[in-house]
Design a protein around this motif. Sequence first.
Motif, PDB file in Angstrom:
ATOM      1  N   VAL A 125     -17.578   3.825  -9.071  1.00 16.91           N
ATOM      2  CA  VAL A 125     -16.449   3.054  -8.562  1.00 16.91           C
ATOM      3  C   VAL A 125     -16.604   1.606  -9.006  1.00 16.91           C
ATOM      4  O   VAL A 125     -17.650   0.981  -8.802  1.00 16.91           O
ATOM      5  N   THR A 150     -14.523  -1.866   0.067  1.00 20.08           N
ATOM      6  CA  THR A 150     -14.709  -0.738  -0.843  1.00 20.08           C
ATOM      7  C   THR A 150     -16.179  -0.409  -1.058  1.00 20.08           C
ATOM      8  O   THR A 150     -16.555   0.764  -1.122  1.00 20.08           O
ATOM      9  N   ALA A 176     -17.583   3.363  -0.371  1.00 16.17           N
ATOM     10  CA  ALA A 176     -17.832   4.027  -1.654  1.00 16.17           C
ATOM     11  C   ALA A 176     -19.281   4.505  -1.732  1.00 16.17           C
ATOM     12  O   ALA A 176     -19.555   5.640  -2.140  1.00 16.17           O
ATOM     13  N   ASN A 222     -20.708   7.636  -4.043  1.00 14.14           N
ATOM     14  CA  ASN A 222     -20.439   6.999  -5.324  1.00 14.14           C
ATOM     15  C   ASN A 222     -21.501   5.947  -5.626  1.00 14.14           C
ATOM     16  O   ASN A 222     -22.161   5.431  -4.716  1.00 14.14           O
ATOM     17  N   PHE A 237     -13.118   5.430 -10.639  1.00 10.43           N
ATOM     18  CA  PHE A 237     -12.124   4.856  -9.730  1.00 10.43           C
ATOM     19  C   PHE A 237     -12.257   3.346  -9.798  1.00 10.43           C
ATOM     20  O   PHE A 237     -13.371   2.813  -9.938  1.00 10.43           O
ATOM     21  N   LEU A 280     -11.599   7.278  -1.865  1.00 11.36           N
ATOM     22  CA  LEU A 280     -12.826   7.079  -2.629  1.00 11.36           C
ATOM     23  C   LEU A 280     -13.535   8.391  -2.935  1.00 11.36           C
ATOM     24  O   LEU A 280     -14.663   8.405  -3.434  1.00 11.36           O
TER      25      LEU A 280
END
Length: 462
Positions: A125, A141, A145, A150, A202, A449
């Motif tokens: 991400v 985020t 995430a 991630n 992402f 996410l």
Amino acid sequence: MSVLKCISPIDGSVYAERPVMGVEEAASAVARTRKAQKDWARRPLDERIALVRAGVARLHEMNDEVVPELAWMMGRPVRYGGEFGGVNERATYMAEIAARALAPIEIENSAQFERRIVREPHGVVFVVAPWNYPYMTAINTVAPALIAGNTVVLKHATQTLLVGERMARAFREAGLPEDVFINLFLDHPGTEKLISAGSFNFINFTGSVGGGKAIERAAAGTFTGIGLELGGKDPGYVMEDADLDWAVDVLMDGAMFNAGQCCCGIERLYIARPLYDAFVEKAAAWVSSGLKLGNPLEQDTTIGPMANVRFAKEVRAQTQEAIASGARGLIDPKQFPADDGGAYLMPQVLVDVTHDMRVMRDESFGPVVGIMPVDSDEEALTLMNDCQFGLTASLWTNDAERAARIGAEIETGTVFMNRADYLDPALCWTGCKATGRGGSLSEIGFHNLTRPKSYHLRKKSA
């Protein structure tokens, strides 16, 4: 070698500089995060949560350094103590709901079939974060995430050059494995090259409309998921039954805090005509008597310089254009002698404004607010929707049903009643129109996410 420079709004000096990372070097760093992602995702959820919490706690331990650093980089007064309260609130909430938000959806578990939907992390991400609330916007985020499995690559705005470096260091010192969360110093061309090469799974971007368009263009054809928050022109509507003093205090704080540099700050106000004169008088007094423009390193300063001279220039231009077209400024410049024509910009309250003026239509992102009287909910609704943005709207009334009814017709991401300029981590932070798309925080933030993956396991033949 190109160098990124943070120019301090306090005195125009170069506060920090870092060399721009070459595209090949950056691509290698991203490749290492991709390699680290599988092992990170295999760790039990509780372990990932504990490490994220530890990273946030380590960041808090740096707060005495962070607060003056923020003042130097983007001008927020030290009296407000930085952003850790919001960072902790958001990260803690996302940690608490993670098990529920990421739990599989069980359709069937019988002797013949197992059917379920699970949430899979996207992979790598990429977080492109802004300067106005550099820690809170990033953590929106970064925390979920990482919790979702991630790995994260952070690129921060040049104006807050040291924030990404400090965040990555805090998480690493807290025990996060190598390459799971990294910070890169990139320029715009390098960023676009990495995106167009499909380096990320992402992308979350918070910033300008122009920046969002550049991200979308760079990602075209890569099928990379994108979340965009691109600003706002958030309205407040004060109805005739509102608590006037409460409305003035909250709305004017929402317009002026952080020198007006808030995505969900109040930029335009519509006041029921019976309350209009009193509201305007109290709003002008609130600004004149309650704010002190000055050096953000001084404890009695309540409003510091804007983060950059060019940002202040745009606000001055909008204000001057409005006054030239018939608007009136209620705040006497003599009350704010620290306004230097540069980054230090006095606050202003404008009346006799119309929607033909840019100050009521374009994002100002500074300490200016226009106020208009309205004669009905319908008129207020038309004016609130007469805007390219849709982030939040603030409604002031004692009638919750009325607020909900009006809110249903407003083109916006969040409807507040008797509140403004706040982010509730339990609710999805989202917008519409030119504000962007996607959503962060809440359970929906975890869904954005991750990706759904379905399992249809047949155990026996018919």
